[in-house]
Design an enzyme around this catalytic site. Structure first.
Site, PDB file in Angstrom:
ATOM      1  N   HIS A   1      13.041  -1.411   3.925  1.00 14.86           N
ATOM      2  CA  HIS A   1      13.334  -0.359   4.897  1.00 14.86           C
ATOM      3  C   HIS A   1      14.535   0.483   4.490  1.00 14.86           C
ATOM      4  O   HIS A   1      14.616   1.656   4.884  1.00 14.86           O
ATOM      5  CB  HIS A   1      13.493  -0.963   6.290  1.00 14.86           C
ATOM      6  CG  HIS A   1      12.185  -1.192   6.962  1.00 14.86           C
ATOM      7  ND1 HIS A   1      11.503  -0.203   7.633  1.00 14.86           N
ATOM      8  CD2 HIS A   1      11.394  -2.300   7.024  1.00 14.86           C
ATOM      9  CE1 HIS A   1      10.361  -0.678   8.091  1.00 14.86           C
ATOM     10  NE2 HIS A   1      10.271  -1.942   7.735  1.00 14.86           N
TER      11      HIS A   1
ATOM     12  N   HIS B   1       0.864  -1.187   0.000  1.00 14.82           N
ATOM     13  CA  HIS B   1       0.000   0.000   0.000  1.00 14.82           C
ATOM     14  C   HIS B   1       0.894   1.228   0.000  1.00 14.82           C
ATOM     15  O   HIS B   1       1.950   1.251   0.652  1.00 14.82           O
ATOM     16  CB  HIS B   1      -0.884   0.003   1.258  1.00 14.82           C
ATOM     17  CG  HIS B   1      -1.406   1.349   1.630  1.00 14.82           C
ATOM     18  ND1 HIS B   1      -0.802   2.138   2.597  1.00 14.82           N
ATOM     19  CD2 HIS B   1      -2.469   2.063   1.172  1.00 14.82           C
ATOM     20  CE1 HIS B   1      -1.466   3.264   2.714  1.00 14.82           C
ATOM     21  NE2 HIS B   1      -2.478   3.250   1.867  1.00 14.82           N
TER      22      HIS B   1
END
Length: 315
Positions: free
Chosen positions: A158, A119
């Site tokens: 990340h 998302h």
């Protein structure tokens, strides 16, 4: 970076909603083109719509592709006479303000359980009321929801999140990484939705130009974060047991979006287009009463290692 093609000229701290709109439409087009290039079976269908209070949007949805069971990428620019409760809950002083909300939101649900769902959302709000100073802010972020966890995927995701933030201060990535972990948490399950990423809202303290730069950096780092993971996992073989687990975990995605998600609540409360708002829901999902993973399995590993907030970057 993608946004270098879309430079803009504004006076210091001057609000330029047209520059935001130009960037976001370009971002939607760029992401759709990239996904079509990867998923060689289907193209995105386009659906233009109007908002009854003003503005509208462009929804683009790919269904039953080679890689993606459903991928939806929405652009919207809507106007309203009064901010809904979901927008003023954190800022009650803005009750009764008219607004413009402009953003791109996407959700991608793959066929293969080894490819994560993802998302991303980047958005801008302008709230105005006669006799008051206009109020504005940026928000958004991206997050990853794996069904089967891999350290290298989480670290790559990340690292891209960190890279999106690194030019804006040393504390930006840890702050927005923590906010993401806290936001995408299913309180009623006491469990994370996925491995997180970035989440930010109410961003205006840097002035318009720098805040806009940050939103663009987040938007532009999405594809470099996600596509290498898709490429790495899309041809992994799987069996019915793993597909069933994916459908079961998709139930958590549905629960979060319908109970907690600010974007879903804002869209429904502001009279947005329901089909576009609920495009984020997976096309297939299942619930199973009191299901528990067997110890030592890949499924248990997801719960034990990946659905817990942790620091993924080394050093």
């Amino acid at each position: 970076m993608y946004y270098d093609k879309y430079r803009y000229t504004v006076l210091m701290d001057e609000i330029d909603i047209n520059a935001v709109k130009e960037y976001l439409l370009g971002l939607q087009h760029h992401i759709c083109s990239s996904i079509e290039g990867l998923d060689d079976k289907q193209d995105f269908n386009e659906d233009r719509w109007q908002h009854e209070q003003g503005g509208g949007g462009l929804s683009r949805v790919l269904s039953n592709g080679h890689i993606f069971e459903q991928a939806g990428i929405n652009f919207s620019h809507v106007l309203g006479a009064s901010l809904p409760g979901s927008a003023t809950a954190q800022r009650p002083e803005l009750a009764g303000y008219g607004f413009q909300a402009i953003g791109v939101s996407l959700v991608m649900h793959p066929h293969n359980p080894y490819v994560p769902t993802t998302h991303m959302n980047v958005r801008f709000f302008l709230a105005e009321k006669q006799g008051r100073e206009p109020q504005w802010w940026f928000g958004g972020g991206f997050d990853l929801t794996p069904y089967y966890g891999f350290d290298e995927d989480a670290e790559h995701w990340h690292q891209q999140a960190y890279d999106a933030c690194k030019d804006f201060g040393d504390n930006v990535y840890p702050r927005y990484k923590k906010w993401c972990d806290e936001y995408f948490y299913l309180k009623h399950r006491q469990e994370q939705r996925g491995i997180g990423g970035l989440f930010f809202d109410d961003l205006n303290e840097w002035g318009f130009i720098r805040c806009f730069d940050f939103m663009r950096s987040v938007g532009d780092h999405f594809l470099p974060a996600y596509l290498p993971i898709v490429e790495r996992r899309k041809d992994t073989s799987y069996i019915k047991k793993q597909r069933d687990f994916q459908l079961y975990r998709r139930g958590r995605y549905v629960e979060f979006n319908l109970i907690y998600d600010r974007g879903t609540l804002f869209g429904l409360q502001s009279g947005g287009r329901t089909e576009s708002i609920l495009m984020s829901l997976p096309p297939q999902v299942r619930w199973q009463y009191n299901w528990q993973p067997q110890p030592g399995t890949e499924e248990a590993n997801l719960y034990e290692k990946f659905l817990k907030p942790r620091e993924w970057l080394k050093g």
